[in-house]
Scaffold this active site. Structure first.
Site, PDB file in Angstrom:
ATOM      1  N   GLU A   1      14.194  11.347  -4.621  1.00 49.67           N
ATOM      2  CA  GLU A   1      13.364  12.428  -4.090  1.00 49.67           C
ATOM      3  C   GLU A   1      14.048  13.066  -2.891  1.00 49.67           C
ATOM      4  OE1 GLU A   1       9.344  11.524  -3.011  1.00 49.67           O
ATOM      5  OE2 GLU A   1       8.975  10.285  -4.787  1.00 49.67           O
TER       6      GLU A   1
ATOM      7  N   CYS B   1      -5.338 -10.471   3.218  1.00 46.58           N
ATOM      8  CA  CYS B   1      -6.528 -11.082   2.627  1.00 46.58           C
ATOM      9  C   CYS B   1      -6.357 -12.595   2.502  1.00 46.58           C
ATOM     10  CB  CYS B   1      -6.804 -10.457   1.256  1.00 46.58           C
ATOM     11  SG  CYS B   1      -5.635 -10.953  -0.027  1.00 46.58           S
TER      12      CYS B   1
ATOM     13  N   GLU C   1      -0.844  17.237  -0.712  1.00 43.54           N
ATOM     14  CA  GLU C   1       0.528  17.738  -0.825  1.00 43.54           C
ATOM     15  C   GLU C   1       0.604  19.077  -1.556  1.00 43.54           C
ATOM     16  OE1 GLU C   1       3.405  13.924  -0.514  1.00 43.54           O
ATOM     17  OE2 GLU C   1       2.318  14.047  -2.411  1.00 43.54           O
ATOM     18  N   LYS C   2      -0.465  19.855  -1.487  1.00 44.64           N
ATOM     19  CA  LYS C   2      -0.468  21.135  -2.194  1.00 44.64           C
ATOM     20  C   LYS C   2       0.503  22.144  -1.587  1.00 44.64           C
ATOM     21  CE  LYS C   2      -4.672  22.890   0.139  1.00 44.64           C
ATOM     22  NZ  LYS C   2      -5.046  21.643   0.857  1.00 44.64           N
TER      23      LYS C   2
ATOM     24  N   ASN D   1       6.010   3.205  -6.755  1.00 45.34           N
ATOM     25  CA  ASN D   1       6.436   4.320  -5.913  1.00 45.34           C
ATOM     26  C   ASN D   1       6.435   3.894  -4.453  1.00 45.34           C
ATOM     27  OD1 ASN D   1       6.863   7.376  -5.523  1.00 45.34           O
ATOM     28  ND2 ASN D   1       5.160   6.930  -4.150  1.00 45.34           N
ATOM     29  N   GLU D   2       7.622   3.939  -3.836  1.00 43.03           N
ATOM     30  CA  GLU D   2       7.749   3.704  -2.391  1.00 43.03           C
ATOM     31  C   GLU D   2       6.958   2.480  -1.920  1.00 43.03           C
ATOM     32  OE1 GLU D   2       8.608   8.338  -1.010  1.00 43.03           O
ATOM     33  OE2 GLU D   2       6.672   7.432  -0.548  1.00 43.03           O
TER      34      GLU D   2
ATOM     35  N   CYS E   1      -3.503 -13.645   0.298  1.00 42.40           N
ATOM     36  CA  CYS E   1      -2.183 -13.519   0.944  1.00 42.40           C
ATOM     37  C   CYS E   1      -1.985 -14.598   2.003  1.00 42.40           C
ATOM     38  CB  CYS E   1      -2.033 -12.126   1.544  1.00 42.40           C
ATOM     39  SG  CYS E   1      -1.836 -10.825   0.288  1.00 42.40           S
TER      40      CYS E   1
ATOM     41  N   CYS F   1      -0.682  -6.928   3.148  1.00 43.63           N
ATOM     42  CA  CYS F   1      -2.084  -7.279   2.963  1.00 43.63           C
ATOM     43  C   CYS F   1      -2.338  -8.620   3.642  1.00 43.63           C
ATOM     44  CB  CYS F   1      -2.414  -7.359   1.477  1.00 43.63           C
ATOM     45  SG  CYS F   1      -4.113  -7.881   1.118  1.00 43.63           S
TER      46      CYS F   1
ATOM     47  N   TRP G   1       4.272  17.363   5.585  1.00 43.74           N
ATOM     48  CA  TRP G   1       3.734  16.262   6.381  1.00 43.74           C
ATOM     49  C   TRP G   1       4.533  16.000   7.658  1.00 43.74           C
ATOM     50  CZ3 TRP G   1       7.708  12.869   6.623  1.00 43.74           C
ATOM     51  CH2 TRP G   1       8.607  12.833   5.543  1.00 43.74           C
TER      52      TRP G   1
ATOM     53  N   ARG H   1      -2.655   5.775  -1.176  1.00 45.18           N
ATOM     54  CA  ARG H   1      -1.660   5.117  -2.026  1.00 45.18           C
ATOM     55  C   ARG H   1      -1.367   3.741  -1.437  1.00 45.18           C
ATOM     56  NH1 ARG H   1       3.537   8.658  -2.152  1.00 45.18           N
ATOM     57  NH2 ARG H   1       3.118   8.934   0.051  1.00 45.18           N
TER      58      ARG H   1
END
Length: 688
Positions: A313, A165, A361-362, A157-158, A168, A163, A321, A119
């Site tokens: 959340e 590169c 994350e199962k 998300n979060e 950037c 970066c 985790w 992610r």
């Protein structure tokens, strides 16, 4: 006078209760999606966040859009009184995007481009990534902006990470040129004459790197500021690409790890603040220290916009985790969830609704386990909480009347961590801030967590531990705060550097010297096993006596206009000031020259909070392990008593008339709380 805030969504003017929902993982089995609706209603859930990682399901190939499954989900929601935060899916891009446009993938500080996967593995500067996110976002906004089940936008998300590169690097140079104007100004701000770092062309400036430049502290600080600015620019780009369709829909982004981004800077682009909390409950003999630290972060996120926030959340059971994944013991789900409400949240939401069958994350906690039905302990806990939230919905939108604030600046935090000084083994800035907050929290003192750019006038007491990076402007504001009758508390390692991480000249604590009435000449770092002590002088104005242990840091100060309240007990500086107070105008400023323990902080803040007149939730002594927090709508006060201790306890109320918030029954003068217990009380608000 009513001091309620407007509902986050007029469609749902009660507490939000729900979870991250991933129906795209179950499109192969429609019966699961139908069963989800039944279970959501059974659990008392009224809102879901959907589409967070759904880009590949919404746009499986470039320009090929599939919204039929989302249409079906939202139609089921509408027919069953359930609402949705629609997420922009930029948190994880589809494989076709990475393959066709590799510039969207991040480059690490080592200057190596990442492969597709994970992610947050994308470049916020990339024009291609911005174009592609705008396309999918506009499609979502066009289709769902006026949908009756949609209550707002969950942006990405979060956010996090950086970066390095070429795009950037160019953006960083442009940002610096706008900030400094000339290379001469940049070189002076970064003190580049040290180690012959002087830049003679803008093209020579690069981001910090483990195999390049990483010792210029001003450069490190500006890079972090740039990363925040670039992330906010991308967040705003996403918000603009959805809000055009319906400007009334609020936008939020779920904040999480505070290491990389200055979240306070997001205030200008968000309608509501939300965050993700994952405490490691039950790690010691009690949960007091952890409970207080989570209370601090609730206070921090509430204070960004100074209105109710969203707990977007948390886990209903355990994570997968953390180093050790413990179950929540009986009562902890209710206690930890309602703690968020007590500190100003208008929601309790989970990751996740239904456990995934595969991938990383199962085994992460969820409302619905792999067994797929409601007959589990966790589901019962969630459903019971849903009932409670419905019962206390009158509290939603109410305010937190804090008259105490802790000063916590991200750039100060970054600068402290970068400082090479008295204790390279750890100055423990964050722990110190949490220790001071906990001493207030344990006494039921409502506390905002503010930045140096905020307005200080609403507060009677401001606590600024280790204000290492202190701008001249901040010094002037704190001086005026004290002169106008406020009480300031600060500590060693304050007033050391300015906004460029350059040391103040003319004596520490720099811009705070007049306010504190001291000169800090030297600072000594102690080994972990070393101890010194604070001996309080007889008859001091705090009314405290005896000796307290000192550790880690001992600053050698001269009292100029300040009054000495206590001195060191050991080493060659025994007898020199260790605790002072300085009267200035109508107020006063306290200074702790050494790191002191929890016992001292509790005694100290008991005296100082009372002296300052700062508001407490309850005007009675709280047993160890308990806290009290307050929300009010101006007509009713809502008092939350919470027991994070290892034993059951009783709280004596303060003589006012209380009723139980859930039952409406009159409350006795003594309230009992079990381990992991919470009681919610209601009383008439004081009229001014």
């Amino acid at each position: 006078m009513m001091i309620n805030n407007k509902p986050i969504s007029p469609k749902l003017p009660v507490f939000m209760h729900g979870a991250d929902y991933n129906p795209d993982q179950w499109l192969h089995d429609p019966s699961v999606l139908e069963e989800d609706i039944r279970l959501m209603k059974l659990a008392g859930c009224n809102v879901m966040a959907i589409g967070i990682f759904s880009w590949a399901s919404l746009e499986p190939n470039e320009g090929e859009f599939r919204f039929d499954w989302m249409d079906g989900v939202l139609e089921r929601f509408k027919n069953n009184g359930i609402y949705a935060w629609i997420a922009t899916p930029s948190g994880a891009r589809p494989a076709w995007l990475s393959a066709k446009y590799p510039e969207v993938l991040r480059v690490g500080a080592n200057r190596v481009r990442n492969l597709h996967g994970m992610r947050h593995n994308h470049c916020y500067t990339s024009p291609v990534y911005r174009e592609k996110t705008a396309i999918i976002n506009r499609k979502l906004a066009e289709r769902y902006g006026d949908h009756p089940a949609v209550i707002g936008w969950h942006i990405s998300n979060e956010f996090g990470g950086d970066c390095h590169c070429d795009l950037c690097q160019e953006a960083f140079r442009a940002w610096l040129q706008e900030k400094y104007g000339t290379l001469e100004a940049l070189n002076m701000a970064w003190w580049t004459t040290f180690w012959a770092h002087t830049y003679t062309d803008w093209s020579q400036v690069e981001s910090p790197s483990p195999h390049g430049e990483n010792m210029v502290h001003g450069q490190n600080l500006d890079w972090r500021r740039f990363v925040t600015a670039q992330t906010i620019a991308f967040c705003k780009h996403e918000i603009d690409s959805v809000k055009w369709a319906n400007p009334d829909l609020p936008a939020t982004t779920n904040m999480h790890m505070i290491e990389g981004l200055d979240y306070r800077q997001f205030a200008d682009v968000l309608d509501v603040v939300s965050w993700d909390a994952y405490p490691t409950w039950h790690q010691g003999k009690d949960d007091v220290k952890l409970g207080a630290s989570i209370g601090f972060y609730h206070d921090l996120y509430r204070s960004i916009l100074r209105k109710p926030f969203l707990l977007m959340e948390n886990t209903p059971s355990q994570t997968n985790w953390q180093a050790v994944s413990k179950l929540k013991q009986p009562g902890m789900h209710r206690l930890s969830s309602l703690q968020a409400i007590a500190h100003g949240s208008d929601s309790v939401q989970y990751f996740q609704w239904r456990k995934s069958r595969g991938s990383s994350e199962k085994f992460h906690g969820a409302v619905v386990d792999h067994v797929g039905h409601e007959h589990t302990r966790v589901f019962r806990d969630v459903a019971e909480l849903g009932g409670t939230l419905a019962d206390i919905s009158a509290v939603a939108g109410s305010s937190t009347p804090a008259e105490t604030a802790i000063l916590f600046d991200w750039d100060n935090r970054w600068a402290v961590k970068d400082a090479q000084g008295p204790r390279n083994s750890g100055l423990h800035y964050e722990d110190t801030v949490l220790d001071h907050h906990r001493a207030l929290w344990e006494q039921g003192v409502m506390t905002d967590v503010i930045g140096s750019g905020d307005d200080f006038s609403p507060y009677k007491l401001i606590v600024a531990p280790m204000l290492y990076l202190c701008m001249e402007e901040t010094g002037r504001k704190l001086e005026a705060f004290v002169e106008n009758g406020g009480t300031l508390v600060t500590t060693y390692w304050s007033g050391i550097v300015n906004e460029h991480d350059l040391c103040h000249l003319g004596g520490f604590p720099g811009p705070l010297r007049k306010t504190l009435g001291i000169w800090a000449e030297e600072i000594e770092g102690l080994y972990d096993e070393d101890r010194n002590g604070l001996s309080l002088l007889a008859g001091n104005t705090l009314g405290l006596s005896g000796n307290y242990e000192a550790r880690e840091i001992c600053e050698l100060v001269h009292a100029e206009s300040a009054e000495v309240l206590g001195h060191y007990t050991d080493s060659f500086y025994a007898g020199r000031p260790a605790l002072t107070v300085n009267k200035l105008g109508q107020g006063k400023a306290y200074y702790m020259a050494t790191r002191l323990g929890d016992d001292f902080l509790l005694d100290f803040y008991r005296s100082v909070a009372a002296e300052s007149g700062a508001a407490r939730a309850l005007q009675s002594e709280l047993p160890a392990g308990l806290t009290a927090q307050l929300r009010t709508d101006g007509i009713w006060d809502y008092v939350f008593l919470m027991n994070f201790g290892a034993e059951a306890a009783e709280v004596k109320l303060d003589g006012r008339v209380y009723t139980d918030l859930e039952s409406g029954e009159a409350e006795e003068s003594v309230v009992s709380l079990q381990v992991n217990g919470i009681r919610m009380l209601k009383r008439a608000a004081a009229r001014e």
